[in-house]
Design a protein around this motif. Structure first.
Motif, PDB file in Angstrom:
ATOM      1  N   ARG A 115      -1.513 -45.639  -5.806  1.00  0.00           N
ATOM      2  CA  ARG A 115      -0.902 -46.325  -6.952  1.00  0.00           C
ATOM      3  C   ARG A 115      -0.574 -47.769  -6.579  1.00  0.00           C
ATOM      4  NH1 ARG A 115       1.829 -41.373  -7.343  1.00  0.00           N
ATOM      5  NH2 ARG A 115       3.773 -42.318  -6.634  1.00  0.00           N
ATOM      6  N   ASP A 147      -1.939 -51.234  -8.277  1.00  0.00           N
ATOM      7  CA  ASP A 147      -1.047 -52.333  -8.671  1.00  0.00           C
ATOM      8  C   ASP A 147      -1.545 -53.662  -8.107  1.00  0.00           C
ATOM      9  OD1 ASP A 147       0.681 -50.677 -10.067  1.00  0.00           O
ATOM     10  OD2 ASP A 147       2.130 -50.518  -8.427  1.00  0.00           O
ATOM     11  N   LEU A 177     -11.691 -45.605 -11.063  1.00  0.00           N
ATOM     12  CA  LEU A 177     -10.629 -46.560 -11.343  1.00  0.00           C
ATOM     13  C   LEU A 177     -10.913 -47.951 -10.787  1.00  0.00           C
ATOM     14  CD1 LEU A 177      -7.635 -44.184 -10.662  1.00  0.00           C
ATOM     15  CD2 LEU A 177      -8.498 -44.949 -12.885  1.00  0.00           C
ATOM     16  N   GLU A 216     -11.916 -51.756 -15.603  1.00  0.00           N
ATOM     17  CA  GLU A 216     -11.081 -51.724 -16.804  1.00  0.00           C
ATOM     18  C   GLU A 216     -11.382 -50.526 -17.697  1.00  0.00           C
ATOM     19  OE1 GLU A 216     -11.040 -55.525 -18.770  1.00  0.00           O
ATOM     20  OE2 GLU A 216     -10.637 -56.561 -16.886  1.00  0.00           O
ATOM     21  N   LEU A 237      -9.872 -47.508 -16.029  1.00  0.00           N
ATOM     22  CA  LEU A 237      -8.417 -47.525 -16.145  1.00  0.00           C
ATOM     23  C   LEU A 237      -7.983 -47.152 -17.563  1.00  0.00           C
ATOM     24  CD1 LEU A 237      -6.128 -48.028 -14.183  1.00  0.00           C
ATOM     25  CD2 LEU A 237      -6.071 -50.398 -14.934  1.00  0.00           C
ATOM     26  N   ALA A 238      -8.724 -47.614 -18.566  1.00  0.00           N
ATOM     27  CA  ALA A 238      -8.410 -47.260 -19.954  1.00  0.00           C
ATOM     28  C   ALA A 238      -8.603 -45.756 -20.178  1.00  0.00           C
ATOM     29  CB  ALA A 238      -9.284 -48.064 -20.906  1.00  0.00           C
ATOM     30  N   ARG A 239      -9.689 -45.201 -19.611  1.00  0.00           N
ATOM     31  CA  ARG A 239      -9.936 -43.762 -19.714  1.00  0.00           C
ATOM     32  C   ARG A 239      -8.802 -42.985 -19.041  1.00  0.00           C
ATOM     33  NH1 ARG A 239     -11.635 -40.272 -16.098  1.00  0.00           N
ATOM     34  NH2 ARG A 239     -12.179 -41.929 -14.662  1.00  0.00           N
ATOM     35  N   ALA A 240      -8.369 -43.457 -17.880  1.00  0.00           N
ATOM     36  CA  ALA A 240      -7.280 -42.793 -17.160  1.00  0.00           C
ATOM     37  C   ALA A 240      -5.988 -42.853 -17.967  1.00  0.00           C
ATOM     38  CB  ALA A 240      -7.089 -43.450 -15.791  1.00  0.00           C
ATOM     39  N   ALA A 241      -5.691 -44.007 -18.550  1.00  0.00           N
ATOM     40  CA  ALA A 241      -4.468 -44.146 -19.350  1.00  0.00           C
ATOM     41  C   ALA A 241      -4.504 -43.198 -20.545  1.00  0.00           C
ATOM     42  CB  ALA A 241      -4.305 -45.590 -19.805  1.00  0.00           C
ATOM     43  N   ALA A 242      -5.663 -43.086 -21.184  1.00  0.00           N
ATOM     44  CA  ALA A 242      -5.789 -42.179 -22.331  1.00  0.00           C
ATOM     45  C   ALA A 242      -5.593 -40.732 -21.902  1.00  0.00           C
ATOM     46  CB  ALA A 242      -7.153 -42.365 -22.992  1.00  0.00           C
ATOM     47  N   LEU A 259      -3.924 -39.638 -19.237  1.00  0.00           N
ATOM     48  CA  LEU A 259      -2.530 -39.441 -18.850  1.00  0.00           C
ATOM     49  C   LEU A 259      -1.641 -39.320 -20.092  1.00  0.00           C
ATOM     50  CD1 LEU A 259      -2.367 -41.926 -15.857  1.00  0.00           C
ATOM     51  CD2 LEU A 259      -2.399 -39.432 -15.741  1.00  0.00           C
ATOM     52  N   ALA A 260      -1.920 -40.117 -21.115  1.00  0.00           N
ATOM     53  CA  ALA A 260      -1.155 -40.033 -22.360  1.00  0.00           C
ATOM     54  C   ALA A 260      -1.376 -38.676 -23.028  1.00  0.00           C
ATOM     55  CB  ALA A 260      -1.541 -41.171 -23.295  1.00  0.00           C
TER      56      ALA A 260
END
Length: 115
Positions: free
Chosen positions: A23, A27, A62, A78, A81-86, A88-89
């Motif tokens: 993580r 960052d 990622l 990117e 990362l967008a796929r990962a954020a979706a 995780l949400a």
């Protein structure tokens, strides 16, 4: 029945973001590209350990690596990362639904016991 947590969950993603060093690497890479050498200066682990962590992040989609002399230059992917954020949400929403269901059950049991 509530949303399922299995099937659509990417185990490589969860493994990748489950480690605090990875993580931290994400960052750092969000702020600027880096090599294993430059990134290792910001973590309490060896350059070799950073390389292994970067490989895990790469397998999870990622980050991407491009040759930079004798090293590789890492950047955040990117789209990954967008796929990962979706994802995780989505998992967060599934857990919220489960917790609401547990709360409803507990309140019903408590109400039944007080009658």
């Amino acid at each position: 029945m509530g949303p399922a947590l299995t099937g659509s969950v990417d185990d490589d993603l969860w493994s990748a973001v489950g480690d605090p060093n990875r993580r931290r690497l994400l960052d750092l890479l969000v702020d600027a590209p880096g090599t294993a050498t430059t990134l290792s200066q910001h973590l309490p682990v060896s350059r070799q350990a950073v390389t292994k962590h970067l490989e895990v992040l790469g397998r999870a989609g990622l980050i991407r690596a491009t040759p930079a002399g004798r090293e590789k230059r890492y950047v955040v992917d990117e789209a990954g990362l967008a796929r990962a954020a979706a994802q995780l949400a989505s998992v967060g929403a599934a857990w919220d639904a489960r917790l609401r269901r547990i709360k409803d059950i507990a309140e019903t049991l408590q109400r039944d016991q007080t009658r």
